[in-house]
Design a protein around this motif. Structure first.
Motif, PDB file in Angstrom:
ATOM      1  N   GLY A 172       6.943   6.852 -45.708  1.00 39.35           N
ATOM      2  CA  GLY A 172       7.788   7.885 -45.118  1.00 39.35           C
ATOM      3  C   GLY A 172       7.102   8.579 -43.963  1.00 39.35           C
ATOM      4  O   GLY A 172       7.729   9.341 -43.223  1.00 39.35           O
ATOM      5  N   ASP A 173       5.806   8.333 -43.806  1.00 40.43           N
ATOM      6  CA  ASP A 173       5.069   8.872 -42.663  1.00 40.43           C
ATOM      7  C   ASP A 173       5.452   8.079 -41.417  1.00 40.43           C
ATOM      8  O   ASP A 173       6.167   7.075 -41.495  1.00 40.43           O
ATOM      9  CB  ASP A 173       3.561   8.750 -42.884  1.00 40.43           C
ATOM     10  CG  ASP A 173       3.046   9.674 -43.976  1.00 40.43           C
ATOM     11  OD1 ASP A 173       3.699  10.684 -44.267  1.00 40.43           O
ATOM     12  OD2 ASP A 173       1.984   9.364 -44.539  1.00 40.43           O
ATOM     13  N   ILE A 174       4.948   8.527 -40.271  1.00 40.22           N
ATOM     14  CA  ILE A 174       5.175   7.779 -39.039  1.00 40.22           C
ATOM     15  C   ILE A 174       3.838   7.421 -38.405  1.00 40.22           C
ATOM     16  O   ILE A 174       2.827   8.064 -38.650  1.00 40.22           O
ATOM     17  CB  ILE A 174       6.032   8.569 -38.025  1.00 40.22           C
ATOM     18  CG1 ILE A 174       5.342   9.864 -37.581  1.00 40.22           C
ATOM     19  CG2 ILE A 174       7.418   8.853 -38.591  1.00 40.22           C
ATOM     20  CD1 ILE A 174       6.022  10.555 -36.412  1.00 40.22           C
ATOM     21  N   GLY A 175       3.853   6.374 -37.600  1.00 35.95           N
ATOM     22  CA  GLY A 175       2.737   6.014 -36.739  1.00 35.95           C
ATOM     23  C   GLY A 175       3.186   6.231 -35.305  1.00 35.95           C
ATOM     24  O   GLY A 175       4.364   6.044 -34.987  1.00 35.95           O
ATOM     25  N   LEU A 176       2.278   6.663 -34.432  1.00 36.03           N
ATOM     26  CA  LEU A 176       2.593   6.938 -33.031  1.00 36.03           C
ATOM     27  C   LEU A 176       1.867   5.945 -32.132  1.00 36.03           C
ATOM     28  O   LEU A 176       0.638   5.916 -32.086  1.00 36.03           O
ATOM     29  CB  LEU A 176       2.193   8.366 -32.665  1.00 36.03           C
ATOM     30  CG  LEU A 176       2.956   9.465 -33.403  1.00 36.03           C
ATOM     31  CD1 LEU A 176       2.321  10.827 -33.121  1.00 36.03           C
ATOM     32  CD2 LEU A 176       4.417   9.450 -32.992  1.00 36.03           C
ATOM     33  N   HIS A 177       2.616   5.141 -31.410  1.00 39.82           N
ATOM     34  CA  HIS A 177       2.076   4.072 -30.572  1.00 39.82           C
ATOM     35  C   HIS A 177       2.319   4.374 -29.101  1.00 39.82           C
ATOM     36  O   HIS A 177       3.404   4.788 -28.707  1.00 39.82           O
ATOM     37  CB  HIS A 177       2.747   2.747 -30.936  1.00 39.82           C
ATOM     38  CG  HIS A 177       2.183   1.578 -30.208  1.00 39.82           C
ATOM     39  ND1 HIS A 177       2.699   1.124 -29.021  1.00 39.82           N
ATOM     40  CD2 HIS A 177       1.141   0.771 -30.498  1.00 39.82           C
ATOM     41  CE1 HIS A 177       1.998   0.071 -28.617  1.00 39.82           C
ATOM     42  NE2 HIS A 177       1.046  -0.163 -29.488  1.00 39.82           N
ATOM     43  N   ASN A 178       1.294   4.155 -28.282  1.00 44.63           N
ATOM     44  CA  ASN A 178       1.411   4.297 -26.839  1.00 44.63           C
ATOM     45  C   ASN A 178       1.407   2.907 -26.219  1.00 44.63           C
ATOM     46  O   ASN A 178       0.426   2.167 -26.349  1.00 44.63           O
ATOM     47  CB  ASN A 178       0.259   5.143 -26.284  1.00 44.63           C
ATOM     48  CG  ASN A 178       0.353   5.290 -24.790  1.00 44.63           C
ATOM     49  OD1 ASN A 178      -0.135   4.446 -24.050  1.00 44.63           O
ATOM     50  ND2 ASN A 178       0.985   6.351 -24.335  1.00 44.63           N
ATOM     51  N   LYS A 179       2.506   2.553 -25.573  1.00 46.35           N
ATOM     52  CA  LYS A 179       2.668   1.220 -24.982  1.00 46.35           C
ATOM     53  C   LYS A 179       1.680   0.961 -23.842  1.00 46.35           C
ATOM     54  O   LYS A 179       1.148  -0.136 -23.705  1.00 46.35           O
ATOM     55  CB  LYS A 179       4.104   1.066 -24.475  1.00 46.35           C
ATOM     56  CG  LYS A 179       4.410  -0.284 -23.899  1.00 46.35           C
ATOM     57  CD  LYS A 179       5.871  -0.352 -23.469  1.00 46.35           C
ATOM     58  CE  LYS A 179       6.193  -1.686 -22.832  1.00 46.35           C
ATOM     59  NZ  LYS A 179       7.606  -1.739 -22.406  1.00 46.35           N
ATOM     60  N   ALA A 180       1.406   1.985 -23.026  1.00 45.77           N
ATOM     61  CA  ALA A 180       0.524   1.805 -21.869  1.00 45.77           C
ATOM     62  C   ALA A 180      -0.869   1.345 -22.289  1.00 45.77           C
ATOM     63  O   ALA A 180      -1.493   0.536 -21.605  1.00 45.77           O
ATOM     64  CB  ALA A 180       0.432   3.104 -21.072  1.00 45.77           C
ATOM     65  N   TRP A 181      -1.370   1.843 -23.409  1.00 48.37           N
ATOM     66  CA  TRP A 181      -2.703   1.478 -23.894  1.00 48.37           C
ATOM     67  C   TRP A 181      -2.644   0.474 -25.046  1.00 48.37           C
ATOM     68  O   TRP A 181      -3.685  -0.027 -25.460  1.00 48.37           O
ATOM     69  CB  TRP A 181      -3.461   2.723 -24.356  1.00 48.37           C
ATOM     70  CG  TRP A 181      -3.828   3.636 -23.233  1.00 48.37           C
ATOM     71  CD1 TRP A 181      -3.234   4.811 -22.895  1.00 48.37           C
ATOM     72  CD2 TRP A 181      -4.874   3.442 -22.278  1.00 48.37           C
ATOM     73  NE1 TRP A 181      -3.830   5.368 -21.804  1.00 48.37           N
ATOM     74  CE2 TRP A 181      -4.854   4.542 -21.396  1.00 48.37           C
ATOM     75  CE3 TRP A 181      -5.828   2.439 -22.081  1.00 48.37           C
ATOM     76  CZ2 TRP A 181      -5.745   4.677 -20.339  1.00 48.37           C
ATOM     77  CZ3 TRP A 181      -6.719   2.579 -21.026  1.00 48.37           C
ATOM     78  CH2 TRP A 181      -6.671   3.684 -20.171  1.00 48.37           C
ATOM     79  N   ASN A 182      -1.444   0.220 -25.601  1.00 50.12           N
ATOM     80  CA  ASN A 182      -1.268  -0.625 -26.780  1.00 50.12           C
ATOM     81  C   ASN A 182      -2.151  -0.136 -27.927  1.00 50.12           C
ATOM     82  O   ASN A 182      -2.899  -0.896 -28.554  1.00 50.12           O
ATOM     83  CB  ASN A 182      -1.541  -2.104 -26.478  1.00 50.12           C
ATOM     84  CG  ASN A 182      -1.050  -3.000 -27.601  1.00 50.12           C
ATOM     85  OD1 ASN A 182      -0.046  -2.710 -28.236  1.00 50.12           O
ATOM     86  ND2 ASN A 182      -1.786  -4.070 -27.858  1.00 50.12           N
TER      87      ASN A 182
END
Length: 132
Positions: A61-71
């Motif tokens: 139920g938690d989330i992960g936060l991903h940045n596409k620019a740095w992968n």
């Protein structure tokens, strides 16, 4: 405070996190998180890719936060915030340092409502922009 952010819909299923106190967005700068240039909450620049994050809902139920620019995913250790290189769709569920719980904050100075803690602020599977 310093640890409170407004979730801003950045388009393309990406979100930015704005801090009202400093009038800045969180950004991923390779291996660290820091603050970008000053900008009002409604003024996220189109070219600011380091300030944009896509979330993934984890089985907990938690989330992960991903940045596409740095992968990379945002991760938090006991004394710092860093990043982990990983494709958006490949975050192992046992990587617990990359798990975050979204907490809706209620300002106790302006309301008698108690603070509400939720696993994440979702409506039909979508992160809802607003104060968290």
């Amino acid at each position: 405070g310093w640890e409170r952010f407004t979730v801003v819909d950045a388009g393309n299923e990406e979100y930015a996190f704005h801090n009202k106190v400093h009038n800045k967005f969180i950004r991923m700068n390779d291996g660290v998180l820091d603050a970008g240039g000053q900008a009002n909450v409604d003024a996220l620049a189109a070219g600011w890719q380091w300030e944009r994050f896509k979330y993934t809902v984890l089985p907990s139920g938690d989330i992960g936060l991903h940045n596409k620019a740095w992968n990379k995913y945002v991760k938090m250790t006991y004394d710092s915030i860093g990043t982990t290189t990983c494709n958006y769709d490949a975050l192992p569920h046992n990587w617990l340092l990359e798990h975050f719980t979204v907490v809706k904050v209620v300002d106790q100075r302006t309301t008698t409502t108690t603070t509400t803690t939720v696993p994440a602020r979702f409506i039909e599977g979508a992160l809802v922009p607003g104060d968290v």
